[in-house]
Write an enzyme that holds these catalytic residues in place. Structure first.
Site, PDB file in Angstrom:
ATOM      1  N   ARG A   1       0.838  -1.203   0.000  1.00 38.77           N
ATOM      2  CA  ARG A   1       0.000   0.000   0.000  1.00 38.77           C
ATOM      3  C   ARG A   1       0.871   1.250   0.000  1.00 38.77           C
ATOM      4  O   ARG A   1       2.080   1.189   0.215  1.00 38.77           O
ATOM      5  CB  ARG A   1      -0.927   0.022   1.214  1.00 38.77           C
ATOM      6  CG  ARG A   1      -0.210   0.052   2.553  1.00 38.77           C
ATOM      7  CD  ARG A   1      -1.167  -0.161   3.716  1.00 38.77           C
ATOM      8  NE  ARG A   1      -0.486  -0.177   5.003  1.00 38.77           N
ATOM      9  CZ  ARG A   1      -0.284   0.898   5.759  1.00 38.77           C
ATOM     10  NH1 ARG A   1      -0.725   2.081   5.347  1.00 38.77           N
ATOM     11  NH2 ARG A   1       0.334   0.807   6.912  1.00 38.77           N
TER      12      ARG A   1
ATOM     13  N   GLY B   1       1.892  -6.250 -18.054  1.00 42.54           N
ATOM     14  CA  GLY B   1       2.972  -6.970 -18.722  1.00 42.54           C
ATOM     15  C   GLY B   1       4.202  -7.204 -17.888  1.00 42.54           C
ATOM     16  O   GLY B   1       5.206  -7.719 -18.386  1.00 42.54           O
TER      17      GLY B   1
ATOM     18  N   TYR C   1       9.723   8.906  16.184  1.00 43.02           N
ATOM     19  CA  TYR C   1       9.689   8.670  14.736  1.00 43.02           C
ATOM     20  C   TYR C   1      10.848   9.359  14.031  1.00 43.02           C
ATOM     21  O   TYR C   1      11.543   8.763  13.199  1.00 43.02           O
ATOM     22  CB  TYR C   1       8.356   9.168  14.177  1.00 43.02           C
ATOM     23  CG  TYR C   1       8.207   9.034  12.690  1.00 43.02           C
ATOM     24  CD1 TYR C   1       8.031   7.782  12.095  1.00 43.02           C
ATOM     25  CD2 TYR C   1       8.212  10.157  11.862  1.00 43.02           C
ATOM     26  CE1 TYR C   1       7.873   7.654  10.725  1.00 43.02           C
ATOM     27  CE2 TYR C   1       8.059  10.040  10.492  1.00 43.02           C
ATOM     28  CZ  TYR C   1       7.885   8.791   9.926  1.00 43.02           C
ATOM     29  OH  TYR C   1       7.741   8.669   8.570  1.00 43.02           O
TER      30      TYR C   1
ATOM     31  N   ALA D   1      13.704  10.218  15.253  1.00 44.66           N
ATOM     32  CA  ALA D   1      14.965   9.573  15.610  1.00 44.66           C
ATOM     33  C   ALA D   1      15.221   8.359  14.733  1.00 44.66           C
ATOM     34  O   ALA D   1      16.352   8.140  14.272  1.00 44.66           O
ATOM     35  CB  ALA D   1      14.946   9.164  17.078  1.00 44.66           C
TER      36      ALA D   1
ATOM     37  N   ILE E   1       3.215  13.488   2.118  1.00 47.08           N
ATOM     38  CA  ILE E   1       2.717  12.769   0.950  1.00 47.08           C
ATOM     39  C   ILE E   1       1.290  12.318   1.208  1.00 47.08           C
ATOM     40  O   ILE E   1       0.931  11.937   2.332  1.00 47.08           O
ATOM     41  CB  ILE E   1       3.611  11.530   0.665  1.00 47.08           C
ATOM     42  CG1 ILE E   1       5.090  11.932   0.595  1.00 47.08           C
ATOM     43  CG2 ILE E   1       3.172  10.830  -0.613  1.00 47.08           C
ATOM     44  CD1 ILE E   1       5.446  12.906  -0.508  1.00 47.08           C
TER      45      ILE E   1
END
Length: 248
Positions: free
Chosen positions: A16, A55, A156, A158, A189
């Site tokens: 994900r 593909g 986080y 760190a 994001i």
């Protein structure tokens, strides 16, 4: 440019968000993509099917990066099936936010286990075949807060700073074997991690992003695809920031 035909690429946390976009980007460039997941096998299979529908070639590998024994065993199985691993995108990660005074030991340990120890364990296991082949690409996923910090994200931040140090050390260690190690550091994001932000928070955020928008997972995946390519062979130990100018 940036073709990856014949390359075997493992993307952790590939079912994900940014991980999925990385899988799709590498598949579009010709790599055989191994999609790692922990519990979301159905989502990972959906990613593999999407690559195949265009593909490309894809495979699945279910393991928890925080379990180093499982990492070694599963990556060994991938090598047995495909003969090698050329590319690793160590993307699997979690965020647990909270002010320093409320940061629990168990939260810090879980952040470290997945974001740092897990990423290093995957690099250690995958690099064995890269060294023998004298070709490899390792990309760690950091964050803008790993460089600039952010209130309420001490743990986080760190961990995301730590993977930058790991990548730079690996880059020096493996350079003689033509194995590069780099970091992609996304800003804000559009993913599950930012979906919970209020309109007011997003408006405030846009004031510090010169490009005036949040990024997309495809923006990050494009940076990763470049760093995995032959054309990036002289780029190692670097942090590629995909943050809209938020941190320069």
């Amino acid at each position: 440019m940036f073709r990856l035909d014949g390359r075997i690429a493992l993307v952790t946390g590939g079912s994900r968000g940014i991980g999925r976009s990385c899988c799709e980007a590498l598949g579009a460039q010709g790599a055989t993509v191994v999609v790692n997941y922990v519990k979301g096998e159905a989502a990972a299979r959906e990613v593999a099917d999407a690559i195949a529908a265009k593909g490309g070639k894809a495979d699945l590998a279910g393991f928890d990066v925080a379990d180093s024994k499982a990492v070694d065993a599963s990556i060994g199985e991938v090598v047995s099936r495909h003969g090698k691993i050329d590319i690793l995108i160590a993307n699997a990660g979690i965020a647990i936010d909270g002010l320093l005074l409320r940061l629990k030991d168990e939260d810090l340990e879980r952040l470290w286990a997945i974001n740092v120890r897990g990423a290093i364990a995957c690099a250690r296991a995958a690099s064995r075949t890269m060294m023998r082949a004298r070709w490899g690409r390792i990309v760690f996923m950091s964050s803008v807060v790993g460089e600039m910090g952010n209130a309420g994200q001490t743990g986080y931040a760190a961990t995301k700073a730590a993977v930058i140090g790991a990548a730079k050390s690996i880059a020096r260690e493996y350079a003689s074997r033509n194995v590069t190690a780099n970091v992609v550091a996304p800003g804000y994001i559009d993913t599950d991690m930012t979906a919970g932000m209020t309109d007011a928070q997003k408006e405030q955020l846009m004031k510090v992003v010169p490009l005036g928008r949040t990024g997309t997972a495809r923006d990050v995946a494009a940076a990763c695809a470049y760093l995995c390519s032959e054309e990036a062979g002289y780029v190692t130990g670097q942090v590629l920031r995909v943050n809209g100018g938020m941190y320069m």
